[in-house]
Design a protein around this motif. Structure first.
Motif, PDB file in Angstrom:
ATOM      1  N   SER A 199       0.824  -1.214   0.000  1.00  0.00           N
ATOM      2  CA  SER A 199       0.000   0.000   0.000  1.00  0.00           C
ATOM      3  C   SER A 199       0.854   1.258   0.000  1.00  0.00           C
ATOM      4  CB  SER A 199      -0.942  -0.001   1.214  1.00  0.00           C
ATOM      5  OG  SER A 199      -1.904  -1.036   1.092  1.00  0.00           O
ATOM      6  N   ILE A 251       2.040   1.768  -3.519  1.00  0.00           N
ATOM      7  CA  ILE A 251       0.905   2.202  -4.350  1.00  0.00           C
ATOM      8  C   ILE A 251       0.622   3.686  -4.122  1.00  0.00           C
ATOM      9  CG2 ILE A 251      -1.601   2.000  -4.642  1.00  0.00           C
ATOM     10  CD1 ILE A 251      -0.274  -0.259  -5.998  1.00  0.00           C
ATOM     11  N   ASP A 278      -6.549  -1.672  -5.097  1.00  0.00           N
ATOM     12  CA  ASP A 278      -6.015  -2.108  -3.806  1.00  0.00           C
ATOM     13  C   ASP A 278      -7.122  -2.833  -3.044  1.00  0.00           C
ATOM     14  OD1 ASP A 278      -4.444  -2.514  -1.619  1.00  0.00           O
ATOM     15  OD2 ASP A 278      -4.363  -0.427  -0.971  1.00  0.00           O
ATOM     16  N   THR A 324      -3.527  -5.201  -6.266  1.00  0.00           N
ATOM     17  CA  THR A 324      -3.042  -5.622  -4.951  1.00  0.00           C
ATOM     18  C   THR A 324      -4.168  -6.347  -4.234  1.00  0.00           C
ATOM     19  OG1 THR A 324      -1.565  -3.730  -4.773  1.00  0.00           O
ATOM     20  CG2 THR A 324      -2.122  -4.836  -2.740  1.00  0.00           C
TER      21      THR A 324
END
Length: 347
Positions: free
Chosen positions: A65, A68, A182, A214
């Motif tokens: 994360s 990202i 995500d 993800t």
């Protein structure tokens, strides 16, 4: 084919503060605090070509994360270079955000108390999407995701599955060439997941949309991505084809047999002892399973020995799943990478 994402030696450091014990320690913390510099992302480099669908995977805290957020311009890197769609996400922020779509599974970009279609209209104005383009593109998105009956409902009245489909549609209002997802299917039932997967395949084929996915649900990765990038403690430990990951680290295969007559596990072990197979019996299903090295010759020899010695009703070769492979990588410590820390300092 140009690269949609280029990352070189990307790093993000955070200060991890520690508190002293006792009243005296708490008083000292008012004036000076100890902290460590911890690297959440530690000098990673990779590229993603335009039109690729890439799985970005790792355990909690691996740095997914955080990286990202740097790729989308939310966080500024400590060091390194990031180029996304030919732009620096932090220095060309306003122009850059028009070229990406982002869906965070646990955060909403829809307005909670207004109808879904009103959120879409607001986003249309934000991204300055022409009426004709919006009508044509969003008509296809709405139809494919089956959200037309939801357009007049406030977001707060939608179920999780309904909201996630609307979130995905909202991220595509401006038809971006790059989509960051995500955990987009977190908590969703099987049917909704299948719809979202099919839709992602369609937009990838129709618009050549690049997708960086993800997720902890590896069935999403297997259904959508041919390539995976795996992180562990801020570093990339694998970047390549999903099939190669299975071939390289899928060390064993399970061969399941059902026999016409009862067979002893001891007899099977004796029969195949030279091949190193380990047999187990599921008494409920009367299924005999042999774990054997993933070697084609050994597998062929084992099947030949068993079939020549016993009458077989059914047989199945079970591949090691991606989830099992990745779990083994972390549990067995195949990759020994320690988190990067620097000396404790004071402020």
């Amino acid at each position: 084919m140009r690269n949609a994402i280029e990352v070189h030696n990307l790093r993000k450091d955070f200060k991890a503060y520690s508190s002293r014990s006792g009243l005296k320690g708490a008083f000292r913390d008012l004036f000076t605090r100890n902290y460590k510099i911890v690297s959440a992302v530690n000098d990673i480099s990779f590229t993603v070509k335009q039109g690729e669908m890439v799985g970005y995977i790792g355990e909690n805290g691996a740095g997914k994360s955080t990286s990202i957020k740097m790729l989308t311009g939310i966080l500024t890197p400590t060091s390194g270079e990031v180029t996304v769609n030919g732009m620096n996400p932090h220095k060309e922020r306003e122009k850059f955000v028009k070229s990406i779509g982002v869906v965070f599974g646990q955060r909403s970009q829809l307005w909670w108390d207004i109808a879904v279609q009103e959120s879409f209209q607001l986003l249309k104005k934000v991204y300055k999407v022409p009426d004709e383009q919006y009508k044509e593109h969003m008509g296809h998105v709405i139809e494919t995701l089956e959200i037309e009956p939801l357009l007049d409902k406030p977001v707060r009245k939608l179920s999780l599955g309904q909201r996630m489909r609307c979130e995905l549609a909202a991220a595509l209002v401006h038809n971006p060439p790059l989509l960051f997802l995500d955990e987009p299917t977190i908590g969703l039932d099987v049917l909704v997941k299948l719809k979202i997967r099919q839709f992602l395949k369609e937009i990838n084929q129709k618009y050549n949309t690049t997708i960086l996915l993800t997720t902890h649900d590896l069935s999403d990765i297997e259904a959508l991505c041919e390539r995976v990038v795996m992180l562990d403690e801020g570093r990339i430990i694998y970047d390549g084809a999903l099939q190669n990951l299975k071939t390289e680290w899928g060390e064993h295969k399970e061969i399941q047999f059902q026999f016409i007559e009862q067979v002893s596990v001891k007899g099977l072990n004796n029969l195949t002892s030279d091949l190193g197979a380990e047999w187990q019996l599921d008494e409920k299903e009367m299924r005999y399973s042999a774990m054997i090295e993933a070697d084609d010759n050994k597998i062929s020899d084992l099947i030949g020995l068993v079939v020549s010695a016993y009458k077989v009703r059914d047989m199945k070769i079970k591949e090691t799943t991606t989830e099992e492979i990745i779990r083994n990588i972390y549990e067995q410590g195949i990759v020994d990478i320690k988190p990067a820390e620097r000396e404790t300092v004071k402020v």
